[in-house]
Every structure is written in structure tokens, then in C-alpha cells.
Design a protein around this motif. Sequence first.
Motif, PDB file in Angstrom:
ATOM      1  N   ILE A 101       0.868  -1.180   0.000  1.00 29.95           N
ATOM      2  CA  ILE A 101       0.000   0.000   0.000  1.00 29.95           C
ATOM      3  C   ILE A 101       0.900   1.224   0.000  1.00 29.95           C
ATOM      4  CG2 ILE A 101      -1.729   1.293   1.324  1.00 29.95           C
ATOM      5  CD1 ILE A 101      -2.586  -1.390   2.545  1.00 29.95           C
ATOM      6  N   GLY A 102       0.490   2.271  -0.704  1.00 31.30           N
ATOM      7  CA  GLY A 102       1.276   3.500  -0.727  1.00 31.30           C
ATOM      8  C   GLY A 102       0.384   4.722  -0.749  1.00 31.30           C
ATOM      9  N   GLU A 103       1.019   5.883  -0.676  1.00 28.15           N
ATOM     10  CA  GLU A 103       0.269   7.124  -0.816  1.00 28.15           C
ATOM     11  C   GLU A 103      -0.211   7.298  -2.257  1.00 28.15           C
ATOM     12  OE1 GLU A 103      -0.678   9.302   1.549  1.00 28.15           O
ATOM     13  OE2 GLU A 103       0.132   7.833   2.974  1.00 28.15           O
ATOM     14  N   THR A 104       0.559   6.731  -3.187  1.00 29.79           N
ATOM     15  CA  THR A 104       0.211   6.747  -4.603  1.00 29.79           C
ATOM     16  C   THR A 104       0.404   5.346  -5.170  1.00 29.79           C
ATOM     17  OG1 THR A 104       2.461   7.235  -5.332  1.00 29.79           O
ATOM     18  CG2 THR A 104       1.020   9.124  -4.816  1.00 29.79           C
ATOM     19  N   LEU A 105      -0.123   5.095  -6.361  1.00 29.63           N
ATOM     20  CA  LEU A 105       0.095   3.798  -6.996  1.00 29.63           C
ATOM     21  C   LEU A 105       1.566   3.597  -7.331  1.00 29.63           C
ATOM     22  CD1 LEU A 105      -2.821   3.049  -9.488  1.00 29.63           C
ATOM     23  CD2 LEU A 105      -2.483   2.206  -7.179  1.00 29.63           C
ATOM     24  N   GLU A 106       2.257   4.676  -7.657  1.00 27.97           N
ATOM     25  CA  GLU A 106       3.677   4.562  -7.965  1.00 27.97           C
ATOM     26  C   GLU A 106       4.447   4.084  -6.737  1.00 27.97           C
ATOM     27  OE1 GLU A 106       7.384   7.235  -9.755  1.00 27.97           O
ATOM     28  OE2 GLU A 106       5.439   8.168  -9.348  1.00 27.97           O
ATOM     29  N   GLU A 107       4.148   4.663  -5.589  1.00 26.49           N
ATOM     30  CA  GLU A 107       4.816   4.231  -4.354  1.00 26.49           C
ATOM     31  C   GLU A 107       4.449   2.780  -4.034  1.00 26.49           C
ATOM     32  OE1 GLU A 107       4.913   5.122   0.473  1.00 26.49           O
ATOM     33  OE2 GLU A 107       3.750   6.442  -0.855  1.00 26.49           O
ATOM     34  N   ALA A 108       3.170   2.439  -4.206  1.00 25.44           N
ATOM     35  CA  ALA A 108       2.734   1.065  -3.927  1.00 25.44           C
ATOM     36  C   ALA A 108       3.482   0.081  -4.825  1.00 25.44           C
ATOM     37  CB  ALA A 108       1.229   0.943  -4.136  1.00 25.44           C
ATOM     38  N   TYR A 109       3.630   0.422  -6.106  1.00 25.11           N
ATOM     39  CA  TYR A 109       4.347  -0.475  -7.006  1.00 25.11           C
ATOM     40  C   TYR A 109       5.818  -0.587  -6.632  1.00 25.11           C
ATOM     41  CZ  TYR A 109       6.716  -2.497 -10.950  1.00 25.11           C
ATOM     42  OH  TYR A 109       7.521  -3.305 -11.710  1.00 25.11           O
ATOM     43  N   ASP A 110       6.451   0.521  -6.282  1.00 24.55           N
ATOM     44  CA  ASP A 110       7.863   0.477  -5.871  1.00 24.55           C
ATOM     45  C   ASP A 110       8.053  -0.514  -4.726  1.00 24.55           C
ATOM     46  OD1 ASP A 110       8.645   2.322  -7.755  1.00 24.55           O
ATOM     47  OD2 ASP A 110       8.564   4.042  -6.389  1.00 24.55           O
ATOM     48  N   LYS A 111       7.151  -0.470  -3.770  1.00 24.03           N
ATOM     49  CA  LYS A 111       7.257  -1.355  -2.603  1.00 24.03           C
ATOM     50  C   LYS A 111       6.930  -2.802  -2.985  1.00 24.03           C
ATOM     51  CE  LYS A 111       5.435   0.537   1.204  1.00 24.03           C
ATOM     52  NZ  LYS A 111       4.469   1.321   2.022  1.00 24.03           N
ATOM     53  N   THR A 112       5.982  -2.969  -3.898  1.00 24.40           N
ATOM     54  CA  THR A 112       5.640  -4.318  -4.367  1.00 24.40           C
ATOM     55  C   THR A 112       6.827  -4.944  -5.081  1.00 24.40           C
ATOM     56  OG1 THR A 112       3.296  -3.780  -4.595  1.00 24.40           O
ATOM     57  CG2 THR A 112       4.111  -5.615  -5.905  1.00 24.40           C
ATOM     58  N   TYR A 113       7.454  -4.174  -5.933  1.00 20.47           N
ATOM     59  CA  TYR A 113       8.629  -4.671  -6.654  1.00 20.47           C
ATOM     60  C   TYR A 113       9.753  -5.007  -5.680  1.00 20.47           C
ATOM     61  CZ  TYR A 113      12.691  -4.767  -9.718  1.00 20.47           C
ATOM     62  OH  TYR A 113      13.841  -5.147 -10.359  1.00 20.47           O
ATOM     63  N   ALA A 114       9.984  -4.128  -4.704  1.00 17.35           N
ATOM     64  CA  ALA A 114      11.063  -4.347  -3.738  1.00 17.35           C
ATOM     65  C   ALA A 114      10.817  -5.574  -2.871  1.00 17.35           C
ATOM     66  CB  ALA A 114      11.227  -3.110  -2.853  1.00 17.35           C
ATOM     67  N   ALA A 115       9.541  -5.948  -2.708  1.00 19.92           N
ATOM     68  CA  ALA A 115       9.210  -7.096  -1.860  1.00 19.92           C
ATOM     69  C   ALA A 115       9.845  -8.376  -2.388  1.00 19.92           C
ATOM     70  CB  ALA A 115       7.701  -7.262  -1.769  1.00 19.92           C
ATOM     71  N   ASP A 116       9.926  -8.519  -3.726  1.00 16.73           N
ATOM     72  CA  ASP A 116      10.529  -9.715  -4.324  1.00 16.73           C
ATOM     73  C   ASP A 116      10.865  -9.415  -5.774  1.00 16.73           C
ATOM     74  OD1 ASP A 116      11.305 -12.200  -5.204  1.00 16.73           O
ATOM     75  OD2 ASP A 116       9.643 -13.287  -4.274  1.00 16.73           O
ATOM     76  N   PRO A 117      11.977  -8.716  -6.029  1.00 20.68           N
ATOM     77  CA  PRO A 117      12.336  -8.324  -7.391  1.00 20.68           C
ATOM     78  C   PRO A 117      12.691  -9.495  -8.293  1.00 20.68           C
ATOM     79  CG  PRO A 117      14.088  -7.743  -5.857  1.00 20.68           C
ATOM     80  CD  PRO A 117      12.931  -8.199  -5.036  1.00 20.68           C
ATOM     81  N   VAL A 118      12.915 -10.664  -7.710  1.00 18.16           N
ATOM     82  CA  VAL A 118      13.227 -11.850  -8.517  1.00 18.16           C
ATOM     83  C   VAL A 118      11.943 -12.502  -9.025  1.00 18.16           C
ATOM     84  CG1 VAL A 118      14.264 -14.141  -8.514  1.00 18.16           C
ATOM     85  CG2 VAL A 118      15.410 -12.256  -7.323  1.00 18.16           C
ATOM     86  N   SER A 119      11.015 -12.781  -8.116  1.00 15.69           N
ATOM     87  CA  SER A 119       9.808 -13.526  -8.491  1.00 15.69           C
ATOM     88  C   SER A 119       8.860 -12.723  -9.368  1.00 15.69           C
ATOM     89  CB  SER A 119       9.066 -13.991  -7.236  1.00 15.69           C
ATOM     90  OG  SER A 119       9.860 -14.880  -6.484  1.00 15.69           O
ATOM     91  N   ILE A 120       8.876 -11.411  -9.257  1.00 14.50           N
ATOM     92  CA  ILE A 120       7.945 -10.602 -10.042  1.00 14.50           C
ATOM     93  C   ILE A 120       8.220 -10.711 -11.534  1.00 14.50           C
ATOM     94  CG2 ILE A 120       9.275  -8.453 -10.035  1.00 14.50           C
ATOM     95  CD1 ILE A 120       6.652  -6.945  -9.592  1.00 14.50           C
TER      96      ILE A 120
END
Length: 510
Positions: free
Chosen positions: A281-300
Motif C-alpha cells: 500500500i502507498g500514498e500513490t500507486l507509484e509508491e505502492a508499485y515500488d514497494k511491491t517490486y522491492a518485496a521480491d524483485p526476482v519472483s515478479i
Amino acid sequence: MKRALISVSDKEGIVPLAKSLEKQGIEIISTGGTSRVLEESGVQITGISDVTGFPEILDGRVKTLHPNIHSGLLARRSDDAHTAQLKEHSIEPIDLVVVNLYPFKKTIENPDKSFEDAIENIDIGGPTMLRAAAKNFEDVTVVVDPDDYELVLTELNDGGAVSAETNKKLAAKVFRHTASYDALIADYLTREAGEKHPEMYTVTYEKKQDLRYGENPHQEAAFYREPIGPLSSIANAFQLHGKELSYNNINDAEAALSMIREFTHPASVAVKHMNPCGVAIGETLEEAYDKTYAADPVSIFGGIVAFNGEVTEAVAEKLKEIFLEIVIAPSFSQEALDLLTQKKNIRLLTVTLEGVVETRSQLTSIHGGLLVQDEDTKGFLDADVRVVTEREPTEAEWEDLKLAWKVVKHVKSNAIVLTKNVQTIGIGAGQMNRVGSAGIAIDQAGEEALHSALGSDAFFPMQDTVETAGEAGISAIIQPGGSIRDQESIDRANELGITMVFTGMRHFRH
């Protein structure tokens, strides 16, 4: 072919068909509204009452239910006794039936429809004629789908008759059609009667597309959708760009969509093989995506990403940097589309997330059977949430616990999810024991596990998961509770300074 009976609700293409039949010298029998349309178009018709010798009555409820009609449909031309009986009663055979049914589906789709409207749009005579003609397909051609008009006319024009092979296929289509029609009626009345699990379970689906193959290339597959299904579904998504969806794409996309529906704040979800690999979750979709990607940059990589808001140019710039199978969102800005459509194969889907998600039946096939259950639509607000340890969660821990609980519901059991700063940092899925899943999630999180929150889809049968969490520095746990050894887990959490929340609700996902 000498006589055709035409009675249709959907008038599309019916006038050209009738005129073509008339040119071949075929007598056309028709009813009600269909006969008016044909007569106004200059087609000469024989009224149904002229055949039955009886007027249409009961507001049209009874018009074709007559021996002169059904004997003409059911008589076997090769049976001398049948032909003798037709002659004895002055009944002429009917060789072609073109019928489609009252618009029951369209009626119940209308939110303003009344129960009485629905009942009046249950066709009786139409299905009866279709079934009679289809049963006698060796002698009678029966057409229920306007798409088949051209096929029938082509064969009549070429050879003066419709082939036995085509008649058999058309008859099979009729029985599929009437079975689907009856299934919709049965489902509607069953729901209206308040019956949850009746003694017979009838469902119907419409083909959306054939698929190249199933889970593996040696498995044939097709994609079907509910005739009146939810808009917030991959079955009703609109594809803006990219290759055709595969069987596995559809499964993964549905998993991503079911997760993103959990959120109201800007959020993104990444899915790989039916499990989330990153959620934030983020303040913006861009922030949310950044955090989603960082959660597992390999599996994504090679995965599916879903958003609960419009994909902007800024988000698209980042999505474009890696290989993704599918991106799902309610909408895409034109700038985002211009960027993402430069990638030939990426699939871009729009789907509505608006409206209340109603609890629907979830069907799981087994070899020779079917399991039916309500979809798991229950969330944090539906749970009996209570803190069972001495220490209450901090505000930040509460946010992480809520996220862990939302995500773990969508992870294959046994499931453990670690969250921190409203972002997943570790996900353990599908293990045979819970502490094994916890170990996988903790290993993935690494040093980030310190002061994180842990969510479990089911209770802890013993305190070993709490021990493992404590060793990793996890500070908060959310789980259903309900084990006979709950107190041991609570006591150990207190000793380790971990706050623990029970929800009274488990989320198995097999």
C-alpha cells in the motif's frame, strides 16, 4: 423440404432467411410477433391457428402446444405407421424449425425487473418444439442460433437438403441451448426460494474462447464464463493489448484480481503461479508499485501485476523496465498505454473494481464430482479481532497486521506472510507444516524481519512458530486462534515481548 415453422424472439436475420426459404417453395408457418414481421416484409405465411385449428389463447401462453404441430415434428418419415397416422388425422409433416426463446436471461439481468416479469419470460412452447424437432433430427432440421441460418441456407441451395451430419450437430446445439436455458431458470427460482444447496446442482456457462492448451501443452482447454457473472471478474475483463490469454494467465490474473479487490487505499499486487510475491500500500500507486517490486524483485519477473487505480505514465515507465505477462487495472492513461503497448506481448487488461463484491458459489471439480462452497469474501472487519497478549500492538503494527491478514488469505496453505511498513517482505506458501512456511518467509525477509508482523492463515498447533518468529525479531503476530494449545503460544509470545492478535477466522486455501 416442404414446410418450415418459424417463431423467434430475436428477429435478427429472420426476414432474409424466410425470403430465401420462400423462394425455394417452402411453406412458412409462423406465430404472433414473428408472423407480423414476416408479413410486413412481404413474406407469405400460414398462421399457427390455421395449422392447429385452434386460436392462440391465454395471452399467447398456448399456441403451438397442439398435436398438429408436435405430430408433424415427431413423426418418423421412415415409419409407415407414423405416416399412416399423419394421413389419418390430416397432419402435414414439418421439416424445418427455426425457434429462439423468450429472453429470460435479458429479463433477469435488468435490475428493475419484477419476479412476475421473470416468470412471464419463461418460454414453454419454444423449448418443447425445439426438443421435439431435435429428437427427430434424422427427419427435421432445427435451428436455434441465428449464426446457423447461413449454414442451413447454403446446404439447401447446394443440394436441396440439409445433411445428416449438420442436422445432428444442430440437434446437439438445441439440447445444449435448452439445458442452459433451463439451468438459468432453475438457478433463478432456487435463489428466489432461498434454497442454498438443492438436491440437484445445475449450472451453465458460455464459451468465451478456446485456449491454446491448459496448464501444460498436452492438455486441451477452453475458457467459459457465467451468463450473468460479476463485472469484477477476469471473465468480463477487456483486453487492450497483447497476446491471447493462456489457461495459466487466466488463473493467475484471477488470483491477482481477487487480492487487489481487498484494498481501498492505493495498492498493487504481484502474482506468480497463483501466489502473491509482493503486495503493498502507498500514498500513490507509484509508491505502492515500488514497494511491491522491492518485496521480491526476482519472483515478479514474468508475473502479473494488478492495481486498484489508473496506471499513469510514471507507473508505466517502471512497469516497462521488466518482463511482465499481464498488467490489470481499472484504467490506463493514454500516456501509459503509449509506453506499454511498445512491448508487443504484454497483456493489458481493464476490469471494474466498483460495487459490492457479493458472495458467490465457488466450484471445484474433482474426478467424478464437484465441490461447492461460498467464496471466501470475509475480511478483517468481519473477524472477531482481539488482542490475547499483554502487549497491545502499536499503530504501525496494526497496519502491518491488517495487511498480513488480507494477504495471507490469498496464499496457498500452509501460509505465512511477513509485512513491514505496509509492504510484504516475506511469503511462505504451500508447505506441509506451518513452521516450514514461517522459515521460508523469514529467510526471504532476511534482516527486514526485525520488527515485522506475521500473519498465519490458520492457528498454531504448538508454540514452535512463535519461537521461530521470536528468533527472527518479529514483533507482532495475527492468527485465527482455536488450538487446544493456544495458551502455550500466548505465554511464549508474552515471554518474547510479541503482541499477538486472534481473529477467530481461518483462511485455508488449498
